[in-house]
Design a protein around this motif. Structure first.
Motif, short mmCIF file in Angstrom:
data_model
loop_
_atom_site.label_atom_id
_atom_site.label_comp_id
_atom_site.label_asym_id
_atom_site.label_seq_id
_atom_site.Cartn_x
_atom_site.Cartn_y
_atom_site.Cartn_z
N HIS A 206 -14.74 2.69 76.65
CA HIS A 206 -13.68 3.63 76.32
C HIS A 206 -13.13 3.30 74.92
N LEU A 207 -12.42 4.29 74.37
CA LEU A 207 -11.88 4.11 73.02
C LEU A 207 -10.62 3.26 73.10
N PRO A 208 -10.36 2.45 72.09
CA PRO A 208 -9.06 1.78 72.05
C PRO A 208 -7.99 2.85 71.86
N LEU A 209 -6.93 2.77 72.64
CA LEU A 209 -5.95 3.87 72.62
C LEU A 209 -4.99 3.77 71.43
N TYR A 210 -4.55 4.93 70.99
CA TYR A 210 -3.44 4.96 70.03
C TYR A 210 -2.18 4.57 70.76
N SER A 211 -1.15 4.26 69.98
CA SER A 211 0.03 3.71 70.66
C SER A 211 0.66 4.70 71.64
N SER A 212 0.74 5.99 71.26
CA SER A 212 1.38 6.91 72.22
C SER A 212 0.49 7.11 73.44
N GLN A 213 -0.82 7.04 73.25
CA GLN A 213 -1.72 7.12 74.41
C GLN A 213 -1.51 5.89 75.30
N GLN A 214 -1.37 4.76 74.66
CA GLN A 214 -1.19 3.51 75.41
C GLN A 214 0.11 3.55 76.22
N GLY A 232 0.94 17.06 75.03
CA GLY A 232 0.43 16.70 73.71
C GLY A 232 -0.39 17.83 73.13
N VAL A 233 -0.23 18.08 71.85
CA VAL A 233 -0.93 19.20 71.23
C VAL A 233 -2.45 19.01 71.37
N THR A 234 -3.16 20.11 71.19
CA THR A 234 -4.61 20.06 71.25
C THR A 234 -5.12 19.00 70.29
N GLY A 235 -5.98 18.15 70.78
CA GLY A 235 -6.54 17.12 69.91
C GLY A 235 -5.71 15.85 69.83
N SER A 236 -4.65 15.79 70.62
CA SER A 236 -3.80 14.60 70.55
C SER A 236 -4.33 13.46 71.42
N GLY A 237 -5.37 13.75 72.20
CA GLY A 237 -6.01 12.69 72.96
C GLY A 237 -5.66 12.67 74.44
N LYS A 238 -5.32 13.81 75.01
CA LYS A 238 -5.01 13.87 76.44
C LYS A 238 -6.23 13.51 77.28
N THR A 239 -7.37 14.10 76.89
CA THR A 239 -8.57 13.87 77.70
C THR A 239 -8.91 12.39 77.77
N GLU A 240 -8.70 11.70 76.67
CA GLU A 240 -8.98 10.25 76.68
C GLU A 240 -8.06 9.54 77.68
N THR A 387 1.14 13.53 67.64
CA THR A 387 -0.13 13.70 66.95
C THR A 387 -0.49 12.43 66.19
N ARG A 388 -1.77 12.28 66.00
CA ARG A 388 -2.21 11.13 65.24
C ARG A 388 -1.78 11.29 63.79
N ALA A 389 -1.37 10.21 63.22
CA ALA A 389 -0.94 10.26 61.82
C ALA A 389 -2.10 10.72 60.94
N HIS A 554 -12.23 25.75 74.25
CA HIS A 554 -13.22 25.43 73.24
C HIS A 554 -12.60 25.12 71.88
N HIS A 555 -13.15 24.13 71.24
CA HIS A 555 -12.70 23.78 69.90
C HIS A 555 -13.65 24.41 68.89
N PHE A 556 -13.13 25.34 68.14
CA PHE A 556 -13.96 25.98 67.12
C PHE A 556 -13.71 25.27 65.79
#
Ligand code: ADP
Ligand code: ZN
Ligand code: ZN
Length: 740
Positions: A206-214, A232-240, A387-389, A554-556
């Motif tokens: 698995h990916l090392p988490l960002y702090s808000s994910q952690q 969390g906005v699209t792409g903020s890492g919810k799925t992770e 969101t990620r910086a 879907h992410h276009f």
């Protein structure tokens, strides 16, 4: 001596009647054994009218409302043990009561077809052997004369307590097994498949988490019932975060149930789950054959599958050892079934998590006001992913004032120019039509005036067939005016009108560019969606045009311009959810663009470019926008601050439907007279008044307290069912309606 009453078996059958049917024990089952064999949750075949049907035992009793001599015996008991785990069985009963759905219908419309037809679930598990009580107490020396038998006993002792027959047969002949069985030292068992081993769970680290994910991960408890809203906005890492929460519970040998709105739209999601985990996973989607569906259902039930991914109805999948429920895009309307059994899979998921005693994570970039309010009240824990910086920049919003531009086929000149420029730059465009589910308001194309109710402050809805404007809040009506009362102009249009020809118009303007349509109809064709994804992913310049479906999943990556042709129909919708939906859609659609390197632009066409809510959404984002809407709902006493049900009726003759609902209102008022605690509205014509040749009406009931509403509906439903006038209409009850 009092003879004890005979046992009565109460059975749910697939029938629109809201009651159970009583049967007697069949001759071939012994009285003393009956309660043990005829367990709640087992299927039976019973005589029903002149047919034989498959039913499900709900309970047993020692009395019946009917004369015992009139009752018939059950024809056949199908299952030796309950088909559903008791927690799921209880949820069914809860759901049928809550949504006012006949229990038989609720059960039989959600079971796999083959089980409804009375087929036996395929035998899962493998034959195997274990030591009998005698075998366990055996001194091995007593088998010194039979070396092979002794060796087999030792093998089972070593690798048991149960050992698969196929493993035994690798070293021993069948006759050795038989000899031990004859001595009653071993006995046969069925070994249930178990989830994969806890080691080697992951295919990829698995990916090392960002702090808000952690922080979110740390907050999510793996044990006990708890509800979380992962915001969390699209792409903020919810799925992770989903993936890593699942990983935790898999390590305890538990199963995860993952619900998503639409599988065909999000093949990437399924792939990410499969890529991450080295465990059996089943996907429940509409493309399965009946056999495959049943097999998947069984794998979930036996625990063979560790991850169960599915859409709405997957909430009814039995689980051997549930550990976690994930429900992605929790705001999505597709979680509410809009016909038949009108359940909300999101709400049931929370009920189920509670009954199973496990955590549930609801995720969204644009959470529903209900869920946000549940966070405010402390019922859910609110986990926010910032969101990620330096990444995922907000899109650049542009208001297109339709009043001040030349508009052709629903597309303003400046929008058209932007589309042209984007294609010229070899980039992709997404054109969004906001069409489904909205009732049009009347507005003036020249000055932006909209028709408002004279009695309350909501927008009137255009009912062209009657030539009338109707208020869906208080039933005020007036004729459709010919002229704008504000500027005397003659261009009064229904919001959204004029976009019907947009697709053809775009093709005509850009003859050398691919224009791909994405909507319910066009995506039903097999492979159609894949073609769209392939084109989008190839990066070649194209125009994707479509409805709500484009906002999902879907992410276009190569789309750099999003054009929303008609924000007005959402902004001026008389549905109290109109603003919420508009905010969600705009945010979600905007989130589809500019995920690559170029910052995305969003063009929003509207007659009211300085609508305060639009401004709030653009300036402050969805969170602030939603907070404002929640305050408005509270002020106007609308859900989630008040509880709502809608009773619908439709008939070929408009009068029949309307009269029936008038009667319903009378009956309801007899049960609970109108008061601030229980209010009635209607009958009103439905937003979409005529569909498929039938006239549709609604009666709305609102209550201060949920139990009071439930009590009313439970008394009302059987009265309606038995009423002679009900035969002239099709009627239904919709609890917590998503639309009128
Ligand atoms: P969401 O579900 O909120 O849309 P995702 O989980 O899909 O967000 O994440 C968006 C992208 O960021 C994906 O490509 C994902 O692989 C990547 N990502 C998410 N979390 C991390 C992380 N902790 N480290 C590196 N990349 C990540
Ligand atoms: Zn009104
Ligand atoms: Zn005007």
């Amino acid at each position: 001596m009092v003879q004890s009453e005979p046992l009565v078996i109460r059975v749910a059958v697939p029938s629109p009647l809201r009651r159970l049917f009583d049967y007697l024990i069949p001759d071939y089952i012994d009285e003393n054994q009956a309660e043990h064999q005829l367990q709640p949750g087992c299927r039976v075949t019973v005589p029903f009218g002149r047919r034989e049907v498959t039913g499900l035992i709900i309970e047993t009793a020692r009395h019946s409302e009917f004369e015992l001599s009139k009752l018939k015996p059950i024809s056949r008991l199908i299952d030796a043990e309950p088909l559903l785990p008791s927690s799921l069985f209880k949820m069914f009963i809860w759901a049928a009561n809550y949504y006012q759905q006949p229990i038989g219908d609720a059960l039989f419309t959600t079971l796999p077809v083959l089980l409804r037809k009375g087929e036996l679930p395929p035998q899962s598990g493998q034959p195997g052997w274990k030591l009998s009580t005698m075998g366990l107490g055996l001194g091995l020396e007593s088998l010194n004369q039979a070396r092979k038998q002794r060796a087999l006993i030792e093998l089972i002792q070593d690798q048991g307590p149960e050992l698969g027959e196929s493993i035994i047969l690798e070293t021993f002949s069948r006759s050795i097994i038989k000899q031990l069985e004859r001595k009653a030292l071993i006995e046969p068992v069925i070994i249930e498949p178990t989830a994969g081993p806890a080691e080697n769970l992951l295919r990829h680290d698995h990916l090392p988490l960002y702090s808000s994910q952690q922080i979110a991960m740390d907050a999510i408890q793996s044990h006990g019932f708890n509800s979380y809203l992962l915001d969390g906005v699209t792409g903020s890492g919810k799925t992770e975060v989903y993936l890593q929460s699942i990983e935790k519970i898999l390590r305890y040998g538990r199963q995860a149930l993952v619900l998503i709105p639409e599988i065909s739209l999000t093949p990437q999601t399924e792939k990410r789950f499969r890529d991450r985990f080295n465990v059996p996973m089943v996907t429940l989607h509409s493309g399965l054959t009946d056999k495959q569906r049943l097999a998947a259902w069984m794998q979930a039930k036996t625990g063979e599958a560790s991850i169960i991914l599915g859409t709405r109805s997957a909430i009814f999948t039995p689980l051997k050892s549930p550990g976690l429920i994930i429900l992605d895009e929790e705001h999505d309307q597709s979680y509410k079934q809009q016909k038949g059994f009108r359940y909300s899979a999101r709400d049931l998921a929370v009920v189920r998590a509670q009954q199973e005693g496990i955590p549930i994570v609801l995720g969204s970039a644009t959470p529903s006001l209900e869920s946000l309010n549940n966070c405010a009240s402390g019922r859910y824990q609110h986990l926010i992913l910032s969101t990620r910086a330096g990444d995922a920049v907000q899109p650049d919003w542009h208001m297109v004032d339709l009043k001040s531009e030349r508009v052709e086929s629903g597309i303003a000149a400046s929008t058209l120019a932007a589309i042209g420029a984007t294609i010229k730059n070899q980039q992709q465009v997404l054109v969004f039509l906001n069409r489904r589910g909205y009732a049009p308001a009347l507005l003036c194309h020249q000055c932006g005036w909209t028709a408002e109710c004279k009695q309350c402050d909501s927008r009137l809805t255009v009912h062209r067939a009657r030539g009338r404007l109707i208020c869906h809040h208080c039933d005020y009506q007036e004729r459709i005016p010919q002229q704008c009362p504000s500027c005397q102009g003659h261009q009064l249009i229904a919001a959204g009108e004029g976009t019907q020809r947009s697709e053809a118009y775009l093709q005509q303007c850009f003859p050398d560019t691919k224009v791909l349509r994405v909507d319910r109809d066009s995506t039903r064709r097999k492979g159609a969606m894949q073609e769209v994804f392939d084109t989008a992913d190839s990066g070649e310049p194209c125009i994707l045009i479509g409805t709500q479906m484009l906002a999902k999943g879907h992410h276009f990556a190569n789309v750099t311009l999003v054009a929303i042709l008609d924000a007005d129909s959402g902004l001026f919708s008389p549905d109290f959810r109109g603003h919420e939906r508009t905010g969600q859609l705009l945010t979600q659609v905007a989130g589809r663009s500019g995920r690559g390197k170029v910052r995305g632009r969003v063009f929003i066409q509207t007659h009211q470019p300085d609508h305060p809510l639009l401004e709030l959404l653009m300036d402050k984002g969805y969170g602030h926008f939603a907070t404002q809407l929640i305050a408005q709902r509270q002020f106007s006493q609308l859900p989630p601050f008040r509880h709502m049900a809608v009773i619908r009726a439709e008939a070929e003759r408009a009068n029949d439907a309307e009269n029936f609902l008038r009667l319903v209102r009378q009956l309801a008022e007899n049960i609970s007279s109108p008061s601030p605690d229980m209010s009635y509205l209607g009958p009103l014509p439905a937003m979409l008044e005529k569909r498929a040749g039938r006239f549709r009406y609604v009666l709305q009931v609102e209550a201060e307290q949920r139990p009071a509403l439930q009590a009313l509906l439970s008394q009302l439903a059987p009265q309606l069912e038995n009423h002679k006038d009900a035969r002239r209409v099709r009627w239904s009850i919709d609890v917590d309606p998503q639309e009128r």
